[in-house]
Structures are given as structure tokens and as C-alpha cells.
Design an enzyme around this catalytic site. Sequence first.
Site, PDB file in Angstrom:
ATOM      1  N   GLY A  12       0.837  -1.203   0.000  1.00 40.99           N
ATOM      2  CA  GLY A  12       0.000   0.000   0.000  1.00 40.99           C
ATOM      3  C   GLY A  12       0.864   1.242   0.000  1.00 40.99           C
ATOM      4  N   VAL A  24      16.944   8.542  -0.831  1.00 35.33           N
ATOM      5  CA  VAL A  24      17.801   7.399  -1.162  1.00 35.33           C
ATOM      6  C   VAL A  24      18.625   7.714  -2.413  1.00 35.33           C
ATOM      7  CG1 VAL A  24      17.829   5.001  -1.958  1.00 35.33           C
ATOM      8  CG2 VAL A  24      16.296   5.676  -0.083  1.00 35.33           C
ATOM      9  N   ARG A  73       0.772  -5.645  -6.636  1.00 34.25           N
ATOM     10  CA  ARG A  73       0.840  -6.965  -6.036  1.00 34.25           C
ATOM     11  C   ARG A  73       1.674  -7.885  -6.910  1.00 34.25           C
ATOM     12  NH1 ARG A  73      -5.488  -7.817  -5.013  1.00 34.25           N
ATOM     13  NH2 ARG A  73      -5.792  -6.190  -3.452  1.00 34.25           N
ATOM     14  N   ASP A 104       4.684  -4.273   6.330  1.00 29.54           N
ATOM     15  CA  ASP A 104       5.107  -5.578   6.820  1.00 29.54           C
ATOM     16  C   ASP A 104       5.348  -6.635   5.744  1.00 29.54           C
ATOM     17  OD1 ASP A 104       5.088  -4.944   9.466  1.00 29.54           O
ATOM     18  OD2 ASP A 104       3.981  -6.768  10.020  1.00 29.54           O
ATOM     19  N   THR A 127       3.842   3.075   5.664  1.00 29.14           N
ATOM     20  CA  THR A 127       2.449   2.722   5.936  1.00 29.14           C
ATOM     21  C   THR A 127       1.850   3.805   6.808  1.00 29.14           C
ATOM     22  OG1 THR A 127       1.024   1.299   7.266  1.00 29.14           O
ATOM     23  CG2 THR A 127       3.361   1.213   7.763  1.00 29.14           C
ATOM     24  N   ILE A 128       0.572   4.112   6.583  1.00 30.92           N
ATOM     25  CA  ILE A 128      -0.047   5.163   7.393  1.00 30.92           C
ATOM     26  C   ILE A 128      -0.454   4.667   8.781  1.00 30.92           C
ATOM     27  CG2 ILE A 128      -0.905   6.414   5.378  1.00 30.92           C
ATOM     28  CD1 ILE A 128      -3.700   5.285   6.013  1.00 30.92           C
ATOM     29  N   ASP A 129      -0.369   3.354   9.024  1.00 31.09           N
ATOM     30  CA  ASP A 129      -0.921   2.792  10.261  1.00 31.09           C
ATOM     31  C   ASP A 129      -0.043   2.989  11.494  1.00 31.09           C
ATOM     32  OD1 ASP A 129      -3.018   1.985   8.733  1.00 31.09           O
ATOM     33  OD2 ASP A 129      -2.546  -0.146   8.768  1.00 31.09           O
ATOM     34  N   ASP A 131       2.342   1.135  12.684  1.00 32.51           N
ATOM     35  CA  ASP A 131       2.252  -0.112  13.451  1.00 32.51           C
ATOM     36  C   ASP A 131       3.508  -0.958  13.352  1.00 32.51           C
ATOM     37  OD1 ASP A 131       2.054  -0.774  10.829  1.00 32.51           O
ATOM     38  OD2 ASP A 131       0.279  -2.011  11.008  1.00 32.51           O
ATOM     39  N   ARG A 164     -26.348  15.528  16.043  1.00 29.35           N
ATOM     40  CA  ARG A 164     -26.180  14.154  15.615  1.00 29.35           C
ATOM     41  C   ARG A 164     -25.053  13.432  16.335  1.00 29.35           C
ATOM     42  NH1 ARG A 164     -26.893  15.017   9.186  1.00 29.35           N
ATOM     43  NH2 ARG A 164     -29.081  14.503   9.125  1.00 29.35           N
ATOM     44  N   ARG A 173      -6.113  -1.859  10.684  1.00 30.35           N
ATOM     45  CA  ARG A 173      -6.651  -3.186  10.906  1.00 30.35           C
ATOM     46  C   ARG A 173      -6.138  -3.800  12.208  1.00 30.35           C
ATOM     47  NH1 ARG A 173      -6.497  -5.496   4.946  1.00 30.35           N
ATOM     48  NH2 ARG A 173      -7.709  -3.692   4.317  1.00 30.35           N
ATOM     49  N   GLY A 187     -11.053  15.985  19.076  1.00 30.50           N
ATOM     50  CA  GLY A 187     -11.967  16.184  20.202  1.00 30.50           C
ATOM     51  C   GLY A 187     -13.081  15.145  20.236  1.00 30.50           C
ATOM     52  N   ALA A 188     -12.766  13.913  19.839  1.00 30.59           N
ATOM     53  CA  ALA A 188     -13.785  12.853  19.822  1.00 30.59           C
ATOM     54  C   ALA A 188     -14.191  12.495  21.251  1.00 30.59           C
ATOM     55  CB  ALA A 188     -13.242  11.616  19.124  1.00 30.59           C
ATOM     56  N   GLU A 189     -15.464  12.208  21.416  1.00 30.42           N
ATOM     57  CA  GLU A 189     -15.951  11.798  22.732  1.00 30.42           C
ATOM     58  C   GLU A 189     -15.572  10.344  23.004  1.00 30.42           C
ATOM     59  OE1 GLU A 189     -17.521  14.002  20.904  1.00 30.42           O
ATOM     60  OE2 GLU A 189     -17.688  15.616  22.371  1.00 30.42           O
ATOM     61  N   LYS A 215     -25.844  18.453  25.088  1.00 33.96           N
ATOM     62  CA  LYS A 215     -24.751  18.283  24.139  1.00 33.96           C
ATOM     63  C   LYS A 215     -25.287  18.344  22.711  1.00 33.96           C
ATOM     64  CE  LYS A 215     -20.379  15.957  24.033  1.00 33.96           C
ATOM     65  NZ  LYS A 215     -19.731  17.268  24.057  1.00 33.96           N
ATOM     66  N   GLU A 224     -10.688   0.541  12.071  1.00 33.50           N
ATOM     67  CA  GLU A 224     -11.388  -0.565  11.388  1.00 33.50           C
ATOM     68  C   GLU A 224     -11.161  -1.900  12.095  1.00 33.50           C
ATOM     69  OE1 GLU A 224     -10.032  -1.034   7.270  1.00 33.50           O
ATOM     70  OE2 GLU A 224      -8.007  -0.546   7.855  1.00 33.50           O
TER      71      GLU A 224
END
Lengths: 320, 320, 320, 320
Positions: A12, A24, A73, A104, A127-129, A131, A164, A173, A187-189, A215, A224
Site C-alpha cells: 500500500g 535514497v 501486487r 510488513d 504505511t499510514i498505520d 504499526d 447528531r 486493521r 476532540g472525539a468523545e 450536548k 477498522e
Amino acid sequence: MLKSIAVMTSGGDSPGMNAAARAVVRTALYEGVKVWGIRDGYHGLLEEDMFEMESKDVGDIIQRGGTFLGTARCKRWKTPEGRMLGYQHLVDRGIQGLCVIGGDGSLRGASLLSKETGIPIVGLPGTIDNDVWGSDYTIGCDTAANTIIDAINKLRDTASAHRRVIVMEVMGRNSGWLALVSGISGGAEYILVPEEPFDLEKICEDMKEAYKKGKRYILVVVAEGAGSGQEIGQYIAEHTKLDTRVSVLGHIQRGGSPSVIDRVRASQLGEQAALALISGLSDIVFGFSKGRVVSIDLHDSVNNKKKLDPDYLHLSKVLF
Amino acid sequence: MLKSIAVMTSGGDSPGMNAAARAVVRTALYEGVKVWGIRDGYHGLLEEDMFEMESKDVGDIIQRGGTFLGTARCKRWKTPEGRMLGYQHLVDRGIQGLCVIGGDGSLRGASLLSKETGIPIVGLPGTIDNDVWGSDYTIGCDTAANTIIDAINKLRDTASAHRRVIVMEVMGRNSGWLALVSGISGGAEYILVPEEPFDLEKICEDMKEAYKKGKRYILVVVAEGAGSGQEIGQYIAEHTKLDTRVSVLGHIQRGGSPSVIDRVRASQLGEQAALALISGLSDIVFGFSKGRVVSIDLHDSVNNKKKLDPDYLHLSKVLF
Amino acid sequence: MLKSIAVMTSGGDSPGMNAAARAVVRTALYEGVKVWGIRDGYHGLLEEDMFEMESKDVGDIIQRGGTFLGTARCKRWKTPEGRMLGYQHLVDRGIQGLCVIGGDGSLRGASLLSKETGIPIVGLPGTIDNDVWGSDYTIGCDTAANTIIDAINKLRDTASAHRRVIVMEVMGRNSGWLALVSGISGGAEYILVPEEPFDLEKICEDMKEAYKKGKRYILVVVAEGAGSGQEIGQYIAEHTKLDTRVSVLGHIQRGGSPSVIDRVRASQLGEQAALALISGLSDIVFGFSKGRVVSIDLHDSVNNKKKLDPDYLHLSKVLF
Amino acid sequence: MLKSIAVMTSGGDSPGMNAAARAVVRTALYEGVKVWGIRDGYHGLLEEDMFEMESKDVGDIIQRGGTFLGTARCKRWKTPEGRMLGYQHLVDRGIQGLCVIGGDGSLRGASLLSKETGIPIVGLPGTIDNDVWGSDYTIGCDTAANTIIDAINKLRDTASAHRRVIVMEVMGRNSGWLALVSGISGGAEYILVPEEPFDLEKICEDMKEAYKKGKRYILVVVAEGAGSGQEIGQYIAEHTKLDTRVSVLGHIQRGGSPSVIDRVRASQLGEQAALALISGLSDIVFGFSKGRVVSIDLHDSVNNKKKLDPDYLHLSKVLF
């Protein structure tokens, strides 16, 4: 000291891969070493889609998303015959070492090549994860997090107008890093990550309480790996009777012009990778730890699972 | 343990100040401590423009630029009488400690208050210049650098169309950090900073050479401390006869919705500042070093001059 | 001439509603007429959630997405009793006319109120879909289209890296306007709209051909009224065997700081609406046609279906 | 009907030029007509820097700022000999008509070529100033206005924190269009344009009054044709004693990825230009009026001065 190396991007794509490949190439040329670009990852290596690069081949790309080298791939790479053919294509051109920028799976593929043929391999975590074990940082994670908070800003406008609940599913993942930092920043609850258990029933009770108190909107960020945004949204809608909308950002998170951090760090990683490879090192991945470039054993990197930063987990609880 | 603290922003504003103030407020409330907001910095303190804060007072601000508390100049604060009056206004309300978010000058003013009255003071480095000794990071520097590279992207479009030299002056009176990271990220050919000598005559010679070889545009990023963009542009135009344009970004660099890094780090710093202050600590500034929050002696922080990261300086030479 | 009017936003929000409401308020005040703001649409009218407005109540909002007045669903408004109660709440405050900013449903609800009570009503088309008959333009459509092309830019980065087909579903249940303009602007290879038939099988054949000739990615923009992005993506994946990804932008399209066009036009519409209402006009909607503000009969507006601009349809065929 | 045409961009670049050139090329190819691209405007024509174009030569450019064809100054074009040489280079390649995308000066140069040689010329107005007589619109003006309001948003953050007067100088030597629409959109308190007289002394008095009443910041947008931002800022600072900052946006206004409007309209204009040129028309400029593409006599276009839209002028007075 090696006289000729090659660079590819694989798996990816992520924002900053171009900056890494550029570093490089320019570092190799600065050191008087030949450098080849391989198109479309292992697929291109097997197809001999590669070219010797000059400095200007990486001009005007540091600001671009995606990867100018392409990625694809490649099933044949999973066979020893495939890898041996790839090795032969490198040898044919006098290429003595390979830098692989990817996640990975891509690094594992590189590791096999090194074991089977002895050719030096250096990896960079693209990778954006965020991880990769042993590193606080992977190329692209900062841009992706900023893309998410831009989307949160837009959703907040409309959520606030309508009173909402917004459920936003973000990538990750196996890792909740993106959800966690974008949730804290946005600022997620509630922030739901695969690394931590959560109790949806209790969350729904809390939400109802919060709405009673006036609220105007509630934001839930879901990695995900912690569950489907769609299903979680449906559960919330049913259990709270609140007007609930789900947004799945998808591949937009992989795109966009890289942020300053991703450009600078990818450049630093690219430079170190080229220097290490040229000096003959192999089987290492470069990452960041404690604010500095560090080298990680390739084997350790792919065989260990990174944990979420406990400081961030703590912060997400205190501030909301 | 203190029972009541106050928070203010002072001096030039920077993106992320709101996130820092929000974290101070929410951490204090989480710890069961009263927290006051002081408007317009020391000026507001002298004018008694302050109010006790609730959690919702800092809702919906993490994404905003500027500072919702405001900031202002205050000559009276420079006198012992002024500071004693400010102290009295804190005492009147039972406020036992003060958190000041701002740059050098603001932290110095806070230090005097602490010395003269003994009231605990904790500082947070709020400035886009990233020039606070002992810290790799100051609140707002990442957003400012990203604002600059957005502008560079736009200038590059038009520079490339016209085969131009673009000179971009960015903020940083004493520090070349912003120029250096945005220059590296923006792919600048030359980066002029106050910390490093440069030879404009030689640069002009190089430029002429590069144009002959077909280069379509050249980007020069100048920290304001290294010289006036206008004058440097004029020198280049005269000595190279190339079409040269100057852009002075100005105060736009201080604005904008904060980036992920600035929101998260400002939140971490705000939390630590509140905890330290509540526990009775004083005369410290919180910053980041090696990727973690660190506390710095306030005195050391304002009396030492930070150096540019040699890794960045090196990078700027290898990659261009 | 009326002495007191009210303004509300209703239905789905769209960027520029704030600019429109601001213009209504400031024009009324400029004309010496009282103006009330009603919160959360018809729901707020029934709950008497309304307040007399001053000029500064609409300060600092022109740049904000969403609607500061809020909006909500309201079942009771669908009954004559509900509407009569709302009317009474207006009469109680001496309010003699009402400006409603919203989509079709909201305007219909307003029309009933006018018929049943005789109170003057003027409508403004607030919807991103640009589907109001008699007008080339609705408030928010330009911002939404720009939000979509930003997303397309990010998807293009990653699509190009991977040689992918990208299917992007955008809003527009009855109208393909957003899909058409964002598709033309984003350089989409295929644009699927509810107003025009299309042959997916043939499209798949064309795609395979294009890939053989070396095309690096294909972008398909689908209006939600033309089919589900998910299903179309699956069909393409099965029939072409190409790597296909689907993105559903969702509610992000409704948010964001409004564009110049949306701010200026919403302001012009708000001014005209206020002037017309004050002069006693009723049952009209203001829109744009041939570059100028026009008034449209409210009845005609909600009972006719707007067609897609044939120039745009033609353009989408010639340029790709 | 012509069999072969050419397209160039000339003068200052503007966002959307690429979309226009792309539409010219693809329309010509769609019609079965050969089309050449000339690099760097008249300079490239004299240097014979031109190439026959295929559809893919204009792929992946609609989203880019600047002009991929380049543009340059050309003194030799001002002489009849220069123009005759350019004409010869066209004739040598069988090119029978020329489409010039640029501002006033470029169109004048084209007009002379047509007069002297009889070769058909069609022009497109490529300038961010929106100052071409006979057209409501020029290519790039919408993107530039949006770039300005983004900058205003950032300045507003910091101005509000500090209680400042902000003076922002925007482009427009002869025309106040950009200042007017961005001022209206940005909620500017004062908009100074070359077309309308203003009384700085009175403005200063008003400002002092507004600050006394608690206003947190004041925004003044100045078209460069109405005066130097620097001088106006200094005057205000001296006469009001308010903290006043000046921002000169400069060439950033010419850059950036084009907005939806600029992409769509530039595409429509490019298509019409190609069709007209192919059919043998000459000496016309295409623009927009009343929402539609219109053709304007080239002579009229360059010899008349466009006036500011009185609706906008009126709006700027009512809403503030």
C-alpha cells in the site's frame, strides 16, 4: 562499499514515499554510488521495469502523494523461483543492494530475498498505520492523521447543525494509532481501538445522558480493527434513538500531499537507509525512536507487535 | 496540593494554544481543582478580566487557531507595582498557582512574579519559532511549517510556469528552525538561517549555472533573522539577471487550524503543566525532548540559546 | 412594509447557510426592521426557541460551515395544528414574515404555512445538490463540489500508484449535478448520473481496453441516485478483473468553510430575500439565473424537476 | 475548416490555464484536427519550441496550478520582424490558426499577428484579476479569491487574539474585483478599490469608534491599484494608534490547484475556442456573460475598461 543499489516502493502506498525514495537516490549520488529505480515493486523487478536514476528524476516529487515509482501486487514473488529471478535481474545490472519502502508484507518479502541470496537489504516502514515494532513513526502516518481531522472538522459542522452522533471509521486493521491520535486531535468523545476493550452498551447510556444535558453532537472514532463503523453506528442508533450517521473515509487517507513531518522524516530515513546499504549493512529497518533515527532488526520488526502509546490512551480519557 | 489555579495566554499567539489551555482546564477539573481563565494575558490580570471555567468553556476550541483567551501587550506588568497588583487579584480569588502559555518574554514576566511573590508558576512554550532551549518543540511550530509549505506549493506552480527565482521570507528572528524544516520539506534549493553564514555572491553564481543547465525555477527560503527577503531578492535579481520574485508570508504563519502534532503535543503539555502546578511545583517550563514531555528549569530556558538541529542542517545540504 | 421578520434554517444543512442568514439579518437591520432568529427550524418555532437578533449575533460566522441557527426534523410541523401553533408563536412576538433557508421539503412546509395563515414567506434554496427548478445555483453546491475534487485528488495519488479503478459515490439522490461538475473537474473517465442512461457492460469493455493501452488509473464518479457506489464497484471488479476500490464520501460533502461563490451568492440571496419579505412579498424563492438573482414562484419551484445543463453533459463527453 | 491549430499560454499564469489548454487539445483531436503545443509563449514560438500533441499529453494536468506549457516574456515579439518570424514557424508546420491564453498584453500581441499575417487568432482571458471587458469571468479568478479567503481566515485567528487591525493587500492593478469579492466573502470591514474613492481619515475615525464599542479586530482589504498596503497600514497605525499589521499576499494568489469553477469554465472556454478557431473564426475572445460562454470582439475587449459589478459594491456596504 557497494557501487550500485536499487530502490523500490511496495505494498500500500503512503504519503512521503516519494520523499524517502528521493533521499535514497540523492544520498547515493552524493556518495558517488549508482542508483536504480524499480517500478511497481517486486512485479517490476520481475518484469525488468527498472532504470538508472539521476538527481533530476526525483525533482519536483517531494510534495506529491502516492509513489512515482508505482507499486503492485506480485504473486510470483512468493515463490523461491520468483525471488531467484528477481535476484538475477539485479545481478545482471550490477546492483549490489536493495532498499524496499513498504509495510510488513513487503519487508518480509525482502527478508526472504536476503536470506536466499545474501544480497543486502534495507527496509523503510511505509504505511499510514504507524504499526511497525521498534519505531514511533512510519512514513505517512502524520499526513493521514491530518487528513482525518480535516474530515472531522467538516463532519462537525454538519453534526452540530443537526444534533447528531457521528461515527467515523478510520484505517488501522491491527493498530488503533490513527484512531487514537485523530480522535484526541478531533476532540472525539469516544475512540474505539482494537487494543482496548470497550462496552458499547455503557457508551450508549452515557450518550443519552449527555444529550439530555444539552450536548449538540457526539463524535465516535473507530479503528477498522475495532469493528465496522456501519455496525457500530447501527447499534448506537438503535440503542440511543439518536440521529446517527456513519462516515467511512477509506482510501482518501492514503493520499494527499505529505505533511512537513512526513517529508522531513521520510528524507532522514531515506538518507540513513542509503548510507547503511552502501556500507554493506543488511536486514535492518530504519525508524524513529525518542526523536531520532534508529535501526531495527528486520526480523524483530516483522515478528513483534507494537503496542499503543499509554500516554495517548491516558490522554484520551482525561480530556473528554 | 493547590485548590485553585489560573491559566492565561500571552505574547504572540500560535496554533495549539487553545488545545493547551483546554488540557490545563480539563486536567484541573478532572483532579477536582478549580481553574480560572484570564483574558488578554497580563493586561487582563491587571484589569481583573477573569472567570472561573467549566469543562464546556473549552468545548469546540481544539480545532481553532488563535487563542480564545486573547492576548495583549502590557507595559504595567514590567513594573514591580504592576506585578504586585496582579498577584493581589489572584489572591483575592483564592488562586494559588498560574500557568502561562507564551514565548520568552511572557515566561520572563512570569518568572519575576514567582520570585517576588512566591506564587507557583508553570510555563508552556507557545511560539511558532521553535526556539525554546531544552525543548525540541514549541506549540504551533508544526502548523506554521505546514502553512509555509502550502504557500511554497502555490509559488512553485507559478515559478515553474515563468522560470523564476522565488525568495520566500519566513518568520524566525533568532531562529532558523522554520526556514530549515520548511525549506527541506518544500525542496528549497537554498535555505538561509541566522545560525549559519552564507555567501550570496557564490549562491548567485550557482544559480546562473543551474539555469544554464535547464533548471525551471529556484526556491530560496530565508528566515527573517538571516536578512530581509526583499533585499536578498534584489541582490539576486541584480547579480543573476534572473526574473526574481519575493514573498513575505507574514502573520498568516501564526494562524490556521492546528495540525495533529500541535493539538496532541499541546494537550500533553497542558496536562503535565496542570498536574505539576497542582502538586505545587514552580519555575518550570514543559517541553518535548526525545519524543517525551520533559520539564525544564524556567531560568535555564530563558537564558540559554537553542541551536539548530545539526541533522537537519546536514540534510539540507545532501538532498539538494 | 413589515416591521418585524424572522429567519430559520431547515432540513439538511449546507455551507453558506450562515452567510445567507447573516445577510437577511443585516439587511433587515439596515432597513430598520426587527429580525428574529429561530433555532433548529420548525422544531424551534414550536418550542419557542427564538431570539431577537443584533448585528453582532451574525459576526464571525460567514466563514463557518453548518448553520449557527441549527436545524432539526419536526413531525408536528406536518400537521395543520402544528403549523397553526407555530404561526401563533410568530404572532405573539409581532413577527410578520418568515424567511426559510432549506431544501424542497422545508420550502413545501413553508408554503403550507403561508396558505393556511396568510403570513408572508420567502424561501432560499439551501442544499448542496443544486436541484432547485428555476435556479442555476443553490447555496452550498460550489463548496461541496470543491470538497469532492479535493477527495478525488487524494484518491488519484493512491490510484495512480496502484493502477486501480476508483469508484466515488457522491451525493445527489435526484440530481447528477454534483457528480457531473466534480467529475468534469476531477478528470473522471466516467460520470454516472440519474438523468442519463448508461451501459455498465460496455463501460467495463472500454476499461479493459484502456488498461491494455497503459492507462494507470480510471476514475468513475457516481451520483447516489444513479446507483450504489458499492454495487457498481463490485460489478466493475467482477467484469474487468481490475483492482477496484470504492469511496463513499458521505456527509463530509455537507461541511467545510464555504467557498467564495457560496459566500457571495448566499449573501446576495439573503439580501434580496429580506428586501422582498419586508416589502410584503410572499411565496417566492430566490435563486440565480443567467448570473443574476431571480425570483421563482414557490409553487413552480417545488413542483418542477430541474434538468441537467446540456452543456455540461456535452463537455463530459468531449474531454475524456 | 482548419486542419491544424496551435495553443500557447502567455503573460502571467493563472490557475485553470491547464484546463483550458487541455480542452483546446482534446476538442481539436475530437474534431480530427491536428493540434500543436507551443512552450513558453511567444518566446517559444520564436525559438521553435513546439510539439504536436496527443490526448495523453494533457492527461493528469487539470488539477495542476501554473501552466504546463510555460510562459515567458518576449521582447522580440513586439517587433514586426519578430512576429513575421513566428508566423513563418507556424506556416512551416502547416499550422493554420492560433489560440492564445493570457491577459491583455498577450491578446494585443496576438491581435497584431492576425492583422499583419491574416492567420486566425482566438483568445482566452487567463488572468486572476477578472478585468477583461465583455466577460464576467476570467480563468483563475475564482481560485485566487478562494486563496485570499483562506489567508484571511488565518489572519483573523491571530487578529482576534490580539485585537488588531489587519490590512491585506491583494492583486488587481486596474481592477478591484478580487479585493471586492474576497472582502465580501471574508467579512472585511473596509474594501478599498481603485474604482471607488475612499476617505482614509474618516475610516480611521470609524475604526476608533468601533474599538471603543468592543470590536476585537478590523479587516481592511486593499486592491494594489488602490494604494500600497504598507502605506495604508502605516497611515492607519498613526491615526488610530491601534495595533496594525500588513500582509501582502503576492504571487501565492496566482498558484494553487484550480477550483471547480475555474476547471469547468476554463474547459468550456477551451472547447469553444477550439471549435471557433477550427471553423476559421478570428479576432475573438471567449468569456462568460449571464452564465454562458460568449464571444467578444478582440479589439473591443482590449480597448474597453471593465467596471465593477454595482451589485457587489452595494452588497459590501449593506452587510458590514
